[in-house]
Design an enzyme around this catalytic site. Structure first.
Site, PDB file in Angstrom:
ATOM      1  N   CYS A 133     -47.929   4.032  76.694  1.00 52.66           N
ATOM      2  CA  CYS A 133     -47.568   3.989  75.278  1.00 52.66           C
ATOM      3  C   CYS A 133     -46.603   2.817  75.132  1.00 52.66           C
ATOM      4  O   CYS A 133     -46.523   1.971  76.035  1.00 52.66           O
ATOM      5  CB  CYS A 133     -47.008   5.319  74.775  1.00 52.66           C
ATOM      6  SG  CYS A 133     -45.416   5.848  75.443  1.00 52.66           S
ATOM      7  N   ARG A 166     -39.106  17.368 103.952  1.00 47.79           N
ATOM      8  CA  ARG A 166     -38.082  17.902 103.043  1.00 47.79           C
ATOM      9  C   ARG A 166     -38.471  17.667 101.588  1.00 47.79           C
ATOM     10  O   ARG A 166     -38.060  18.433 100.709  1.00 47.79           O
ATOM     11  CB  ARG A 166     -36.721  17.269 103.337  1.00 47.79           C
ATOM     12  CG  ARG A 166     -36.610  15.793 103.022  1.00 47.79           C
ATOM     13  CD  ARG A 166     -35.287  15.223 103.505  1.00 47.79           C
ATOM     14  NE  ARG A 166     -35.054  13.856 103.069  1.00 47.79           N
ATOM     15  CZ  ARG A 166     -35.615  12.776 103.614  1.00 47.79           C
ATOM     16  NH1 ARG A 166     -36.468  12.908 104.620  1.00 47.79           N
ATOM     17  NH2 ARG A 166     -35.332  11.568 103.160  1.00 47.79           N
ATOM     18  N   HIS A 210     -41.518  10.510  97.540  1.00 43.03           N
ATOM     19  CA  HIS A 210     -40.582  11.631  97.423  1.00 43.03           C
ATOM     20  C   HIS A 210     -41.039  12.710  96.442  1.00 43.03           C
ATOM     21  O   HIS A 210     -40.706  13.875  96.630  1.00 43.03           O
ATOM     22  CB  HIS A 210     -39.197  11.122  96.966  1.00 43.03           C
ATOM     23  CG  HIS A 210     -38.501  10.299  98.003  1.00 43.03           C
ATOM     24  ND1 HIS A 210     -37.192   9.914  97.888  1.00 43.03           N
ATOM     25  CD2 HIS A 210     -38.947   9.791  99.190  1.00 43.03           C
ATOM     26  CE1 HIS A 210     -36.840   9.194  98.955  1.00 43.03           C
ATOM     27  NE2 HIS A 210     -37.897   9.100  99.755  1.00 43.03           N
TER      28      HIS A 210
HETATM   29  C1  RB5 Z   1     -45.392   4.369  68.955  1.00 43.91           C
HETATM   30  O1  RB5 Z   1     -44.874   3.538  67.985  1.00 43.91           O
HETATM   31  C2  RB5 Z   1     -44.348   4.623  70.030  1.00 43.91           C
HETATM   32  O2  RB5 Z   1     -43.383   5.478  69.565  1.00 43.91           O
HETATM   33  C3  RB5 Z   1     -45.003   5.166  71.277  1.00 43.91           C
HETATM   34  O3  RB5 Z   1     -45.961   4.260  71.727  1.00 43.91           O
HETATM   35  C4  RB5 Z   1     -44.106   5.449  72.451  1.00 43.91           C
HETATM   36  O4  RB5 Z   1     -43.290   4.356  72.757  1.00 43.91           O
HETATM   37  C5  RB5 Z   1     -43.367   6.713  72.389  1.00 43.91           C
HETATM   38  O5  RB5 Z   1     -42.645   7.124  73.322  1.00 43.91           O
END
Ligand code: RB5
Length: 148
Positions: free
Chosen positions: A65, A132, A98
Site C-alpha cells: 500500500c 529459541r 527470528h
Molecule cells: C491510501 O491513500 C493509503 O492510506 C494506503 O495506501 C496506506 O498507506 C495505508 O496504510
C-alpha cells in the site's frame, strides 16, 4: 514457491512491476489485485492475500500500500499470519530468521523499486532459524488464541 501478491491503489503499480519480475525469476505468482489506480480500501486486499497464505494456497505473501502499514495490519488480523512491514533488506532477513514471517508489507510511496526487489530477494531466500525463536513464535500463536 507460490507467492501471492495484493495491493491497494497506493501500491498497485509497484505490485505489477514486482509480479512481472518475480515471474521472470521463475516464481509462481498469484495477483489478487487491485488492477487500477481507482481508490480502494486496503483491508480488503490485505485480507485476500492473507487468506491465501492462511489456507496454504500460497507459501508467502507480499502486499503493498502507500506506506505498507495499513495493509500489513489487515493481514495480521488473520490467524496464523505473521506479516512484517519492512523498509530495507536487514529487517526482511530478521523477519524470516527470528519471526518466521510468512508475509511482508511494503510501502510503495516510501521504498524505491530497486530496494523493493532487494528486500523481496532476501525475504524469499532466508530460512527461519527455529530453536529459541520457535518458542517465541509459539507464544505469538498462544496470544492469538487467547485474544488478549
Ligand atoms: C491510501 O491513500 C493509503 O492510506 C494506503 O495506501 C496506506 O498507506 C495505508 O496504510
Amino acid at each position: 514457491m507460490k507467492i501471492v501478491l495484493a495491493a491497494d491503489h497506493g501500491g498497485y503499480e509497484r505490485k505489477n512491476v514486482i509480479r512481472d519480475w518475480l515471474e521472470e525469476e521463475g516464481y509462481q505468482v498469484e495477483d489478487l489485485g487491485t488492477h487500477s489506480s481507482e481508490s480502494v480500501d486496503y483491508p480488503e486486499y490485505g485480507r485476500k492475500a492473507a487468506r491465501r497464505v492462511q489456507e496454504g494456497q500460497a507459501d508467502r505473501g507480499i502486499i503493498f500500500c502507500g506506506s505498507g502499514i495499513g495493509i500489513g495490519i489487515a493481514a495480521n488480523r488473520l490467524k496464523g499470519i505473521r506479516c512484517a512491514n519492512v523498509y530495507e533488506p536487514y529487517s526482511a532477513q530478521l523477519s524470516r530468521q527470528h519471526n518466521n514471517a510468512n508475509m511482508i508489507s511494503l510501502g510503495a510511496r516510501i521504498i524505491g523499486e530497486d530496494m523493493t526487489k532487494e528486500i523481496i530477494k532476501v525475504f524469499l531466500t532466508t530460512e527461519f532459524e527455529g530453536g529459541r525463536h520457535q518458542r517465541r513464535v509459539d507464544k505469538l500463536d498462544d496470544l492469538e488464541e487467547r485474544g488478549r
